[in-house]
Enzyme design. Structure first.
Site, short mmCIF file in Angstrom:
data_model
loop_
_atom_site.label_atom_id
_atom_site.label_comp_id
_atom_site.label_asym_id
_atom_site.label_seq_id
_atom_site.Cartn_x
_atom_site.Cartn_y
_atom_site.Cartn_z
N HIS A 153 3.10 6.90 11.47
CA HIS A 153 4.36 6.18 11.67
C HIS A 153 5.50 7.13 12.04
CE1 HIS A 153 3.93 1.93 10.99
NE2 HIS A 153 3.53 2.00 9.74
N GLY A 156 0.81 -1.22 0.00
CA GLY A 156 0.00 0.00 0.00
C GLY A 156 0.84 1.26 0.00
N ASN A 158 8.68 6.09 4.88
CA ASN A 158 10.03 6.67 4.89
C ASN A 158 10.02 8.08 5.50
OD1 ASN A 158 10.74 4.45 3.02
ND2 ASN A 158 9.47 5.64 1.63
N GLU A 173 0.53 6.14 7.39
CA GLU A 173 1.95 6.42 7.11
C GLU A 173 2.41 7.66 7.86
OE1 GLU A 173 3.21 3.92 5.85
OE2 GLU A 173 1.41 3.05 4.96
N1 TRP Z 1 5.64 -0.34 6.64
C1 TRP Z 1 4.66 -0.26 5.60
C2 TRP Z 1 3.37 0.13 6.27
O1 TRP Z 1 2.76 -0.60 6.96
C3 TRP Z 1 4.42 -1.48 4.83
C4 TRP Z 1 5.54 -2.15 4.12
C5 TRP Z 1 6.37 -3.07 4.59
C6 TRP Z 1 5.79 -2.09 2.75
N2 TRP Z 1 7.14 -3.58 3.59
C7 TRP Z 1 6.80 -3.00 2.46
C8 TRP Z 1 5.25 -1.33 1.75
C9 TRP Z 1 7.24 -3.21 1.18
C10 TRP Z 1 5.71 -1.53 0.47
C11 TRP Z 1 6.68 -2.47 0.17
O2 TRP Z 1 2.92 1.19 6.19
ZN ZN Z 2 2.49 0.51 8.74
#
Ligand code: TRP
Ligand code: ZN
Length: 856
Positions: A296, A256, A260, A293
């Site tokens: 986060h 999704g 970052n 996001e």
């Molecule tokens: N950390 C992201 C979220 O939950 C999700 C995520 C983990 C992700 N690995 C990924 C997104 C690889 C894209 C590709 O918001």
């Molecule tokens: Zn997440």
């Protein structure tokens, strides 16, 4: 492929060195990008002794490596680079590497890759090692400086912009972060801009970056971002901490979106929206994921995870926060029902099959396979239970302490539970089992009524059963918060919601002084992620559907009524019950209820949900019979509501300007449900007219679905395709809808026919999911007795795996329920899984999944 090695939580050791600063320079070129990394390192006092320096790195061509300026003669192995201990100073030093990579050849969409001419990155969980040699683990946190050199108009990275010139830009991220939060984007992009001032007065420049031509579809994403920033200040006291916040939409993306630092990267389907191209569900998802996001930034970035076993620390909490936010923005009642539907549809299914794992797993082969409904959605449920147990104030104090104590750190579930224990004085040792034990508990209810002279005593006795899961044959009882209310036979609430705290295997709770035997409303708000086994009759369920003051349980009563009936129709050959059509008609026509709620009440339990329920109740599910029963129930409901449906439809038709808000969306949802029912009665005349008159994608999809559901809509499909051929996100819906609603015996063949189209770009994860995922989601089609569904999905997984193992592995969960079905279907599914597992050169991702599903 590297040979699969299992990683264990118990093997955790701190890293040998600390990284004080990272300086990166990128010279971008599609086939030969050069990455220069300068790492300022020193021995980690928390890891005493002399160590080698081990850096992760995969698929990198090493050009040179220098230590404090001196060239070293080192050769990397398949997974990284080792600098021997005797070459390493015991004081701070600088390690410089120069590597070359090939972003154009990167089809896995992990590391640095290209999407339609644009450079972008995806580093979580372990993608940074495909960019440069680095300790690619979340507990190594450092500030980053990034210089990008490329002859492209837009060059973005994390943090604040420092300087830029012709064909270069420099960025500085002052907040120490793990490498998985690194991001870089470069290309021909345009921005939809706005500005936010934080409550302490920091002005933040906001940008949503898209390809030229898409900038007029960014308004809702930007609006959602601004509301998220404000909400996190108001609800959690969390402010943003950089001068800029950028979001980039990318067409080729495995999941999704990604959080970052200061530079979120999104699947374009979760950014771009206009009423003509996006449905109300798309709008709601965009709002939720933008919030997720953004949230986060504190729960994930400022406080990150010590290791990947702690993934739920950031994901469970951030999902919980985005659910709270969506509830505040829309309707808490509707949001809760939707969240539980999703939890049951995805997480319960996972928890009851071969892929079951604890919210905090203790081993994995490929971490990408653990971004699951269990870690995310059950992780959020566990936090909801914690909040219920300690109360809103206790939760607020614990969260303040968490942010205070762990800001800038990489934390664990133990750290998380400790702040709750310290802030509230509660012992959470038993509660912790929710993190360490897999499986969905079953909660059996027994009622006893004892009329007395001073008022009667009503006793609820609960028994919890914690079924075995892979690797966990025996389980201990959990703490289960059971929210209960009691109603009088006249519909009044005699005992308002109270939370019973169950801690034992079997436990009774008494209510004294009652005038008459009450009707219980159990597990209000779905206060714990359990399967409630409360056998009661249709009269009581209908009573709760009519009278329960708890909106979740009001809906749940209708749901249980439908399930009891459908299970009996399939297992015992009974007919549609009048009690059900009557009770549902009352809700559908009750104008005092929120239309969104009424639409949810009208939605019948899905075929997969019914298959699971039948399986739970000891019947082998027959997909054809389930489909037939469900259709028969829908038909009976349509007939019962026939006189009122035209009026309902007319009353729900908005002719004002489009609004994306929950109220307008709810009316469109109920209208769509009514349209689906009418189509069962009139051969599709009204739905055809609705298709022609539709001004929003929500209405278009509702009308088309109503037609496809009755075997009509060929002309509309052709019109749709002509109108939207140049809009990939809209064409994804075209593919998905017709496959999802195809008659079971045609679903696999239709899928194969559609995959032969030139615009079936199977390397694009959205398109692949729209087609192969839709077949997997067509329950009777995927599980068709011919085995064609299994075969087509397996063929495509095997085709995708060498290019994009992450998405192939994720989609393979289509097979996770295979043991529910009859021996003939099991044999077909097993043959498909064996064929996958036996393929030479299979990725670590897909081979782990196939192995676990086969029970290896
Ligand atoms: N950390 C992201 C979220 O939950 C999700 C995520 C983990 C992700 N690995 C990924 C997104 C690889 C894209 C590709 O918001
Ligand atoms: Zn997440």
């Amino acid at each position: 492929m590297t040979d699969p090695r299992t990683v264990y939580l118990s093997d955790y050791r701190p890293y040998s060195h600390l990284v004080d600063q990272v300086d990166l320079t990128f010279r971008l070129a599609p086939k030969a990008t050069r990455v220069e990394a300068r790492l300022h390192l020193r021995p980690n006092p928390a890891a005493p002794g002399r160590h080698v320096l081990r850096l992760d790195g995969e698929g990198l061509r090493l050009v040179s490596v220098r230590l404090d300026g001196a060239l070293l003669d080192l050769t990397p192995d398949a997974t990284g680079l080792t600098v021997p201990a005797d070459l390493l100073p015991e004081a701070p030093f600088v390690l410089e590497t120069l590597v070359e990579i090939d972003p154009e050849a990167n089809t896995a969409l992990e590391g640095l890759y290209m999407s339609k001419g644009m450079y972008c990155t995806q580093c979580e969980a372990e993608g940074f090692r495909k960019i440069t040699f680095y300790p690619d683990r979340p507990d190594v946190m450092a500030p980053f400086r990034v210089r990008i050199e490329a002859d492209l108009p837009v060059l973005l990275s994390n943090g604040n912009p420092v300087a830029q010139g012709a064909a270069w830009a420099e960025w500085h991220d002052p907040w120490p972060k793990p490498a998985y939060l690194f991001a870089l984007v470069a290309g021909d992009l345009v921005a939809h801009r706005d500005r936010f001032t934080t409550r302490s007065g920091r002005a933040v420049d906001l940008g949503v970056w898209v390809r030229p031509g898409d900038q007029d579809r960014c308004g809702y994403a930007m609006d959602s971002l601004i509301r998220s920033m404000k909400w996190d200040e108001d609800a959690y006291g969390r402010e943003y901490d950089l001068d800029v916040f950028n979001i980039v939409a990318v067409d080729d993306f495995n999941m999704g979106a990604m959080e970052n630092k200061g530079l979120n990267i999104f699947n374009s389907k979760l950014v771009l929206a206009s009423p003509e191209t996006a449905t109300d569900d798309d709008y709601a998802r965009i709002e939720a994921v933008i919030a997720h996001e953004y949230f986060h930034n504190w729960t994930g970035n400022r406080i990150t995870c010590r290791d990947w076993f702690q993934l739920c620390l950031k994901e469970g909490l951030t999902v919980f926060r985005d659910q709270q936010f969506s509830g505040d923005m829309r309707s808490h009642a509707v949001k809760r029902i939707e969240d539980v539907l999703m939890l049951r549809g995805r997480q319960f299914r996972e928890d009851q099959g071969p892929l079951a794992h604890p919210v905090r797993p203790d081993s994995f082969i490929e971490i990408n396979n653990f971004y699951t409904a269990t870690v995310y959605e059950k992780g959020a449920e566990v936090i909801g239970m914690l909040k219920r147990l300690v109360g809103d104030d206790g939760y607020a104090r614990a969260l303040d302490l968490y942010f205070d104590r762990h800001d800038g750190e990489a934390a664990t579930i133990e750290d998380w539970l400790k702040v709750f224990e310290e802030a509230t004085g509660r012992d959470l040792a038993q509660f912790k089992r929710w993190y360490t034990q897999a499986g969905t508990p079953r909660l059996k209810v027994h009622e006893a009524w004892n009329p007395g002279t001073e008022g009667g005593t009503y006793t609820l006795t609960f028994t919890q059963v914690n079924p075995p899961t892979p690797g966990q044959p025996k389980k201990d009882p959990r703490v289960i918060p059971i929210a209960v209310g009691l109603l009088n036979p006249n519909g009044d609430e005699v005992v308002p919601t109270t939370v019973l705290e169950m801690t034992k295997g079997t436990q009774s709770f008494r209510f004294d002084g009652l005038a008459s035997r009450p009707i219980p409303s159990i597990l209000r708000g779905f206060s714990a992620p359990v399967v409630l086994d409360h056998q009661t009759d249709a009269i009581e369920r209908a009573f709760l559907l009519a009278h329960d003051t708890d909106p979740f349980n009001k809906w749940e009563a209708g749901r249980a009524l439908a399930k009891d009936m459908l299970v009996s129709m399939v297992a015992k050959g009974t007919g549609v019950s009048k009690a059900w059509t009557e009770a549902l008609a009352q809700v559908a026509l009750d104008d005092s209820l929120d239309p969104a709620f009424r639409a949810l009440a009208l939605r019948l339990p899905g075929e997969d949900d019914l298959a699971q329920t039948l399986h739970d109740r000891g019947t082998v599910p027959d997909p054809e019979a389930i489909r037939t029963a469900r259709r028969r129930a829908g038909q009976a409901l349509a007939e019962r509501l026939a006189p009122q449906l035209p009026g309902l439809l007319a009353a729900l038709t908005d002719d004002g300007a489009f609004s994306a808000d929950a109220g307008a969306a709810g009316r469109r949802a109920l209208k769509g449900a009514a349209l689906g029912l009418i189509a069962r009665l009139d051969g599709g005349a009204v739905a055809k007219a609705a298709y022609a008159a539709a001004s929003t994608m929500t209405e278009t999809v509702a009308a088309l679905a109503a037609l496809l559901d009755i075997g009509e809509g060929a002309g509309e499909l052709a019109q749709f395709q002509a109108r939207w051929a140049a809009a990939p996100l809209v064409m994804d819906k075209w593919y998905a809808l017709q496959i999802a609603l195809a008659p079971p015996e045609h679903a696999a063949a239709l899928t194969e026919r559609l995959t032969a189209r030139p615009d079936f770009d199977w390397k694009n994860p959205n398109r692949f999911r729209s087609v192969i995922g839709a077949l997997a989601g067509n329950h009777a089609g995927f599980h068709h007795a011919s085995g064609a569904g299994y075969r087509v999905v397996a063929d495509w997984l095997l085709k995708l795996d060498p290019l994009n193992p992450q998405t192939a592995a994720r989609m393979s969960t289509a097979f996770e329920t295979w043991r529910r079905y009859d021996p003939a279907r099991q044999a077909q599914a097993r043959a498909a899984l064996d064929r996958i597992a036996d393929t030479p050169g299979l990725s670590r991702d897909l081979s782990e999944m196939a192995g676990r599903m086969l029970g290896a």
